[in-house]
Enzyme design. Structure first.
Site, PDB file in Angstrom:
ATOM      1  N   ASP A   1      -0.118  -3.417  11.997  1.00  0.00           N
ATOM      2  CA  ASP A   1      -0.550  -3.855  10.657  1.00  0.00           C
ATOM      3  C   ASP A   1      -0.324  -5.344  10.446  1.00  0.00           C
ATOM      4  O   ASP A   1       0.228  -5.773   9.424  1.00  0.00           O
ATOM      5  CB  ASP A   1       0.186  -3.056   9.583  1.00  0.00           C
ATOM      6  CG  ASP A   1      -0.453  -3.213   8.199  1.00  0.00           C
ATOM      7  OD1 ASP A   1      -1.646  -3.581   8.141  1.00  0.00           O
ATOM      8  OD2 ASP A   1       0.235  -2.986   7.190  1.00  0.00           O
TER       9      ASP A   1
ATOM     10  N   VAL B   1       8.868  -3.295  -3.510  1.00  0.00           N
ATOM     11  CA  VAL B   1       9.937  -4.109  -2.959  1.00  0.00           C
ATOM     12  C   VAL B   1      10.638  -4.835  -4.108  1.00  0.00           C
ATOM     13  O   VAL B   1       9.978  -5.430  -4.980  1.00  0.00           O
ATOM     14  CB  VAL B   1       9.417  -5.137  -1.932  1.00  0.00           C
ATOM     15  CG1 VAL B   1      10.586  -5.907  -1.321  1.00  0.00           C
ATOM     16  CG2 VAL B   1       8.622  -4.434  -0.838  1.00  0.00           C
TER      17      VAL B   1
ATOM     18  N   GLY C   1       0.805  -1.214   0.000  1.00  0.00           N
ATOM     19  CA  GLY C   1       0.000   0.000   0.000  1.00  0.00           C
ATOM     20  C   GLY C   1       0.838   1.263   0.000  1.00  0.00           C
ATOM     21  O   GLY C   1       0.393   2.301  -0.450  1.00  0.00           O
TER      22      GLY C   1
END
Length: 735
Positions: free
Chosen positions: A258, A137, A133
């Site tokens: 998260d 990577v 989000g």
């Protein structure tokens, strides 16, 4: 394809088979086999163990398996990372990078770096791994360190203050964290930004070669992947490891915020938390909260309490619930085995809508997970000592209701004494004062004092408690238990009320108060209410033995034999030192006319148990007791005689008062058998003579009664009664 994993998820499923919102794969009906195996079956015997309990297979993953062949994000998955609105769409005119028209947040659905690019003249890009989000990577090789694989994480929204805050937070926290279940950060570098101009910043992190729990869950439900499994005990093992990471963060005043299956990687032999962009300080009430909607607490809770330790643990509960779908029964299903029931209660507490009713710490939750794992895993060796509870102290009390005792002389001398029925239930008051005792809470001022008091009689204990002059909840609870032992429920109630007064509003959510209310109900004979209260404690402590032992007794006492058996068996499977469970099973089986099963339960009490000899005596009595209107059969009586000879009684002497009384019990049962079934009632064994006869038994039993009268009678009345019994049973003669 829209996600069907949960009713409230509005995400879509991409070509990899995972939802872009909740991180999970759809249900089996919506799944298609994933191409390309991500694992190689481990060599035989290769495992790694979690919590000293769960052996997990070591898996192997190809290093470049996770590199995406087509890194461009499809249109239907293009959402703004901040406001959630669709961005970068429009067919041929779509924008692969730009700014959201609603909130001006930058977006990029194509990679900035390409294979072969070198960042900071050290990290050579291999390929694109994933887009989250808030960033991208890449897999890269560290050319300064033997081409070791690393992960480069780039934050896209670098002009957004929220993203910058996350970047700074992640850089600050990750460089100081060092834990085996948390991804490591090695460096922080910059490179030219081809998409937006200027410089882009990158975190250089440990590359975790493996599968996320989201991917693992999908593979485990894929018929094309028989090499991957995700049983309930593995899910709990992963949660245990996650909790060790959360505990590490919490002890440093940090929150994760998260947690979801996509942020947990299962490597060859380890579980690791990744993407620490949402890590924040416990006292931070101003920074925007990072979190995945399905796994985050309600907006109302966030507004009222902010992010807390308990909100992190809520996410663990949701993760357990999501990963276990299809493995545990849903609402309205028949009662599951106790291990599964405990798992469901664990999840229910972790996800409780009221924060104060959830687990208070990651350590507390992981301890309960260990208890549930003990119930789910195969029974371990009876010689293995069970792990001690951090919540309850063990009890030496045995709930045998006299089954394990040699009958006293009064069995024959009291008025109306008759053949022994040796499977009655313990009295509720005896159980109330004999159940395991809650350990003192560590924060209580009397905690240390109570650990040094030792085992005192109730009167002496009360004197010692009165000497402690600091207000203490634990002192009042100890006073409550002492009053119960003295048979004084009103004053026990006063002590419990004093403890609740000290706790204030917290008393309603403190399981110790519920436990002591249950003890009071038992003492007063209200077993049904006690069972309801013990059930509440079970919900709070799903991995503990003590509530299940208490529930088993309450169910037995109220006539719910099936439920009692389930809980007694669960306790007995887990802890062979809790012999009260074996005796409970023996009573239930005798009540169900299963003499063999009762003896088997008693034989399970191990030799190293303090109750081993008591159980052996109980087995003899179980073999000789009547079951309803049925006397013991010949095989049982012969077995009782054989066992009687092997018992260590009277300090090991071959003769003595206890052995004589137990011998009398066996002979009396044999005579009752012949009287009830006729002269052939003892056919099948030579223990009582060849052939067994009523006359021979009468002579032997008369001699036993005369021996008891001569050696054990303490007064003229007992002596006379025993002689009368001898004369009554001896064979009639003509003289």
């Amino acid at each position: 394809m829209f996600c069907t994993r949960t009713p409230d998820c509005t995400g879509t499923v991409d070509e990899t088979g995972f939802c872009d919102r909740c991180g999970l794969a759809p249900r089996r009906a919506d799944r298609s086999p994933r191409r390309g195996s991500g694992t190689t079956p481990p060599a035989a015997g290769e495992t790694w163990t979690v919590a000293d309990l769960v052996p997990l297979p070591v898996l192997e993953f190809p290093t470049d398996e996770r590199v995406l062949r087509d890194p461009v994000v499809p249109e239907h998955q293009r959402f703004c990372a901040r406001c959630g609105g669709p961005v970068g769409r429009g067919g041929k005119d779509r924008l692969d990078h730009g700014f959201c028209v609603r909130c001006q947040t930058p977006f990029a659905f194509v990679p900035d770096l390409e294979r072969g690019d070198r960042v900071a003249d050290q990290y050579e890009v291999v390929g694109y791994l994933a887009r989250g989000g808030l960033g991208q990577v890449y897999l890269a090789r560290d050319t300064h360190l033997d081409d070791n694989p690393v992960a480069l994480k780039r934050l896209i929204n670098k002009t957004d203050r929220h993203a910058l805050a996350v970047e700074v937070a992640e850089r600050r926290y990750l460089t100081t964290l060092d834990h085996p279940t948390i991804v490591r950060i090695f460096n922080f570098v910059t490179a030219p930004d081809r998409l937006f101009g200027g410089q882009a910043s990158y975190l250089v992190m440990e590359y975790l070669n493996g599968m996320s729990l989201a991917e693992l869950c999908r593979a485990a439900h894929d018929p094309a992947r028989p090499d991957i499994s995700l049983p309930l005990e593995h899910i709990l093992a992963y949660a245990h490891e996650i909790l060790t990471a959360l505990d590490y963060l919490h002890r440093r005043g940090l929150l994760y915020t998260d947690l979801h299956p996509g942020n947990v990687i299962r490597t060859a032999d380890r579980i690791k938390l990744i993407d620490l962009g949402g890590v924040r300080r416990v006292d931070d009430r101003s920074s925007p909260l990072v979190g995945t909607p399905l796994y985050r607490v309600s907006d109302r809770e966030v507004e009222t309490h902010g992010a807390t330790v308990r909100s992190d643990l809520y996410s663990v509960g949701v993760l357990l619930a999501e990963l276990s779908r299809g493995l545990v029964p849903g609402p309205g299903a028949p009662a599951a085995e106790v291990g599964v029931e405990s798992f469901l209660r664990l999840v229910r507490r972790a996800r409780h809508a009221e924060p104060e009713r959830r687990f208070a710490s990651a350590t507390e939750m992981s301890e309960q997970i260990r208890g549930v794992l003990h119930e789910l895993l195969p029974t371990r060796s009876v010689h293995e000592q069970p792990a001690s509870s951090t919540v309850f102290s063990p009890t030496p009390t045995l709930f045998d209701a006299g089954l394990g005792a040699v009958p006293p002389l009064a069995h024959w001398t009291r008025p109306g004494a008759s053949i022994l029925r040796a499977h009655g239930q313990p009295a509720p008051a005896a159980v109330a004062t004999g159940l395991p005792v809650p350990r003192p809470a560590s924060g209580d001022p009397a905690a240390e004092f109570l650990t040094t008091v030792g085992a005192l009689d109730p009167e002496s204990l009360l004197d010692g408690l009165d000497a402690f002059d600091t207000p203490s909840v634990e002192i009042e609870l100890a006073r409550c238990r002492a009053r119960l032992e003295l048979g004084d429920p009103p004053r026990a109630w006063d002590a419990l009320t004093a403890a609740e007064r000290q706790l204030g509003d917290d008393a309603s959510v403190d399981w110790r108060m519920t436990w002591h209310h249950a003890l009071l109900a038992l003492t007063q004979g209200d077993v049904s209410r006690a069972g309801d209260l013990f059930d509440q404690v079970y919900g709070e402590l799903p991995g503990e033995i003590a509530p299940k032992l208490a529930l088993a007794y309450c169910a037995e006492h109220t006539g719910h034999a099936g439920r009692a058996t389930r809980y007694y068996e669960a306790v007995w499977r887990r802890d062979r030192l809790t012999a009260s469970a074996a005796f409970g099973l023996a009573r239930l089986r005798l009540a169900g006319r299963d003499r063999t099963g009762a003896v088997a339960a008693l034989d399970g009490v191990p030799r190293f148990s303090r109750h081993h000899d008591t159980a052996r005596i109980a087995a003899v009595r179980a073999l000789t007791t009547w079951l309803g209107d049925e006397p013991p059969d010949a095989a049982s009586l012969n077995a009782a005689v054989g066992r009687l000879a092997e018992l260590r009684l009277d300090g090991g002497s071959p003769h003595g008062e206890a052995r004589d009384r137990l011998t009398t019990t066996v002979l009396e049962a044999a005579l009752e058998r012949i009287l009830a079934t006729g002269p052939d009632g003892l056919d099948g064994g030579g223990t009582f003579g060849e052939p067994p006869s009523e006359t021979a038994l009468r002579r032997r039993l008369a001699r036993s009664f005369r021996g008891l009268a001569r050696q054990q009678a303490r007064n003229r009345n007992d002596h006379g009664v025993l002689l009368d019994r001898a004369n009554t049973v001896r064979p009639l003669t003509l003289l």
